[in-house]
Design a protein around this motif. Structure first.
Motif, PDB file in Angstrom:
ATOM      1  N   ASP A 138       0.846  -1.190   0.000  1.00  0.00           N
ATOM      2  CA  ASP A 138       0.000   0.000   0.000  1.00  0.00           C
ATOM      3  C   ASP A 138       0.881   1.239   0.000  1.00  0.00           C
ATOM      4  N   ASP A 154      -2.095   3.896  -7.262  1.00  0.00           N
ATOM      5  CA  ASP A 154      -2.293   2.444  -7.296  1.00  0.00           C
ATOM      6  C   ASP A 154      -1.976   1.914  -8.691  1.00  0.00           C
ATOM      7  N   GLY A 185      -1.547  -1.175  -3.842  1.00  0.00           N
ATOM      8  CA  GLY A 185      -2.999  -1.086  -3.734  1.00  0.00           C
ATOM      9  C   GLY A 185      -3.747  -2.158  -4.487  1.00  0.00           C
TER      10      GLY A 185
END
Length: 706
Positions: free
Chosen positions: A350, A404, A425
């Motif tokens: 992330d 992402d 992500g």
């Protein structure tokens, strides 16, 4: 006559008994006569035994062999981390390790047998496979199964796959945070369905089938331990599935026959829609490397991937895919044809995470590392030296502004290369990418183009400085989806060339130069503004002689080199490659320096980096998508911290206005999301997206590729 046969039978029986007794006494005496080097103790509950071996001698112990007395068979076994076990046809389990246990150290093994209270005979061996001691365990029967306490905790969880099962369908049951190495029973309502055992981490997964007589209604699924503690979930069971669904065949595709250490093995296939399968990956020793429950989507398709560890033994590996009724076995060979192997600790991170990698390569030599984002923007580069054993590791700090998508990491050492995908992500997707091993070559050099993409035939084009196709070649990627293409530059003239890789409607490109030199005249560097905040992009402009080599450097207020980038100028005197620097998110406030050097010529400019302010507007390039209805790529622009209507401007590298979007109002959260179609005739290059609300202004960079 009968008496004679009776006497003869008794005599033979007596002889056998005496012979066995003599052998038994000899074996025990032999054991007693051995030097004591192992202390073995065990604890048993019903059919489960935990045996612990402690080294009390001076010789290191490399392996143990254990077998059972008469009328008993092994059902399963478990080892500690770092040990492997293998059961041979003679019902002997051989436990081995690469790190022998020394004096005072111990190891535990767990075994399950078909009968309770087994007699276990064992043998300890050294690294030369020489016998150290043979013995028999001292069994201490336990009144309860060995555990750390209760079997079900308040945070114990389990789920069914699929989450909406049907009558008479096959399901996967998987759970976590239960007691380790414990047995449990599984019920549907009051009906017993199956039993299972957790692993050392309190995880379990098993397959079972719902009964045909079960009604299509809401029902409790229950997991119970031996003490009657339970955890339950309530689900509604649907009607029996149609025959069309039942007839979908379990298949597996995409598994290469050979892979390398550190490779990501990607497998896909078909199965019964909206159900699940279990994938077990086994090592050459039969040890389970990975076990995963995989959902099958409503269209009957599934995908699975696993990383082959960097230190995994070479040999044949096996994938076992099962839906509870059918099982498919596929194998592949792990070999070591590549000299560079890079493995991410995880394949999905992330934004803000610390990305960790390790690998192996030729010992004592440099490796160049380049890390690029979804738009081809370089976020990290470094040169790392391997140790004497060829090992290396490094970390990349992702920033809050990282979007992402799939990120690509390149590694180069000599003529070898490595391409690794990680996701931010999202899970990474196979990308069509190409990377040159150098920026500038001499005439006659051999250029290495590292290519990665789907398992397919690609087209490679080399476009010369006059926009003429010099090379048009067909490339077949290897089973792992990669290839190092060697390009002979003999006879190439000085200038800037373009490598183009095509696949169907997709393509990627990479610039390189041949024979360029440093500047013989002055160079002049420029940036678009004087002040920045941490995390901002710095667009570098300037005036340079045509087709020269340049080095761009970003220095912090203390003179430390934070970023270095090699590039060259084009025929118009502008920068050909990515000409942006991204300030770190924790950039120190103060005067920073952006420097350009080419041979003996140097120029620099200072910028002011202020403390990061949370207030005010910020702009990000959130994603780039192809919209079939429009026939163009579309960039999704995201603006945050907005309190009033804003204007968005798209500017080229000469600060000329390309497009303008006006009077946009934010949501109640202060966010604006606006797609911008990239014109098909927009030249490749670096563009600025500038947002203004009349008071505040924010900028970001958009890279448009060929």
């Amino acid at each position: 006559m009968n008496n004679m046969y009776s006497s003869l039978s008794k005599g033979i029986s007596l002889f056998i008994i005496l012979t066995l007794a003599t052998f038994t006494i000899f074996s025990v005496n032999e054991i007693d006569a051995q030097e004591k080097v192992v202390d073995a103790q065990s604890i048993v509950y019903e059919k489960t035994t935990i045996i612990e071996f402690e080294n009390i001698g001076e010789t290191e112990i490399q392996s143990f062999r254990i077998w059972l007395g008469e009328d008993n068979l092994f059902k399963s076994f478990k080892t500690e981390k770092g040990w492997t076990g293998n059961k041979n046809p003679q019902e002997v389990i051989v436990f081995t390790t690469s790190e022998p246990i020394k004096l005072g150290e111990s190891v535990k093994f767990g075994i399950k047998t078909d009968n309770a209270n087994p007699a276990i005979i064992w043998k300890a061996l050294d690294k030369n496979n020489e016998e150290l001691e043979i013995g028999k365990t001292l069994v201490a029967e336990s009144t309860s199964k060995p555990s750390t306490g209760e079997g079900i905790f308040s945070d114990s969880v389990f789920r069914l796959i699929p989450e909406k099962p049907n009558v008479a369908s096959t399901i996967r049951v998987t759970g976590d945070k239960f007691a380790s190495n414990q047995e449990y029973n599984f019920y549907i309502g009051s009906m017993f369905l199956d039993s299972f055992e957790t692993d050392e981490n309190g995880h379990f997964i098993f397959t079972t089938r719902l009964p045909e007589e079960q009604k299509a209604d809401r029902v409790d699924f229950i997991v119970k331990d031996d003490d009657g503690n339970q955890k339950s979930i309530s689900l509604r069971i649907g009607e029996g599935e149609s025959r069309v669904v039942e007839d979908v065949r379990l298949t597996i595709t995409g598994l290469p026959s050979k892979v390398n250490r550190g490779d990501i093995v990607m497998i896909s296939g078909t199965g019964k829609p909206s159900s699940a399968i279990t994938a077990n990956i086994r090592t050459p020793d039969g040890e389970i490397l990975t076990r995963e429950a995989i959902d099958i989507d409503p269209n009957g398709k599934w995908t699975f991937h696993t990383i082959i560890p960097i230190n995994t033994p070479l040999g044949e590996y096996e994938a076992e895919i099962t839906d509870g009724e059918n099982t498919i076995l596929k194998s592949w060979i792990v070999e070591s044809s590549k000299t560079i192997h890079i493995t991410p600790f995880k394949i999905k991170y992330d934004a803000g995470d610390l990305l960790k990698f390790n690998g192996t390569a030729l010992p004592g030599q440099d490796i160049e590392i380049i890390f690029e984002g979804p738009q081809g923007i370089e976020h990290f580069s470094d040169v790392i030296k391997t140790d004497d054993d060829g090992f290396f590791d490094f970390q990349i700090q992702s920033e809050h502004y990282f979007i992402d998508g799939t990120y690509v990491l390149f590694g180069f050492q000599g003529e070898s290369s490595e391409i690794v995908f990680v996701g931010l992500g999202v899970l990474p997707e196979q990308q069509l990418v190409a990377k040159m091993d150098k920026l500038n070559y001499n005439v006659g050099d051999k250029a290495i183009i590292s290519i990665s993409g789907p398992e397919s035939t690609l087209t490679l084009l080399i476009i010369d400085p006059s926009d003429t196709t010099r090379v048009d070649d067909s490339i077949v990627l290897g089973p792992d989806g990669t290839k190092d293409y060697e390009l002979d530059l003999e006879g190439y003239s000085t200038g800037i060339y373009t490598t183009v890789i095509k696949l169907a409607n997709s393509q990627t490109s990479e610039l390189f130069s041949v024979g360029l030199k440093s500047a013989s005249d002055r160079i002049q560097i420029a940036v678009t503004k004087d002040s920045y905040e941490p995390g901002d992009s710095i667009l570098i402009l300037g005036e340079y002689p045509k087709t020269i080599l340049l080095t761009l450097t970003l220095l912090d207020p203390n003179g430390n080199e934070i970023r270095i980038k090699e590039t060259f100028s084009n025929n118009d005197g502008g920068l050909s490659l990515s000409n942006t620097f991204k300030l770190p998110s924790d950039a120190e406030p103060g005067l920073w320096t952006v420097k350009a050097t080419s041979g003996a010529h140097l120029d620099e400019v200072q910028i002011l980096v202020s403390e990061f302010m949370q207030e005010g507007i910020q702009v990000f390039v959130d994603d780039v998508l192809f919209v079939p209805e429009l026939g163009v790529n579309t960039v999704l622009i995201k603006v945050t911290g907005v309190e009033q209507a804003v204007t968005i401007e798209i500017l080229d590298d000469e600060n000329k206005l390309i497009d303008e979007i006006t009077t946009l109002s934010p949501t109640s959260e202060g966010i604006i999301l606006i797609p911008w179609p990239i014109p098909n005739d927009l030249p490749p290059g670096t563009y600025t997206i500038r947002v203004s609300d009349g008071t505040d202004t924010a900028e970001t960079i958009l890279i448009v590729e060929l």
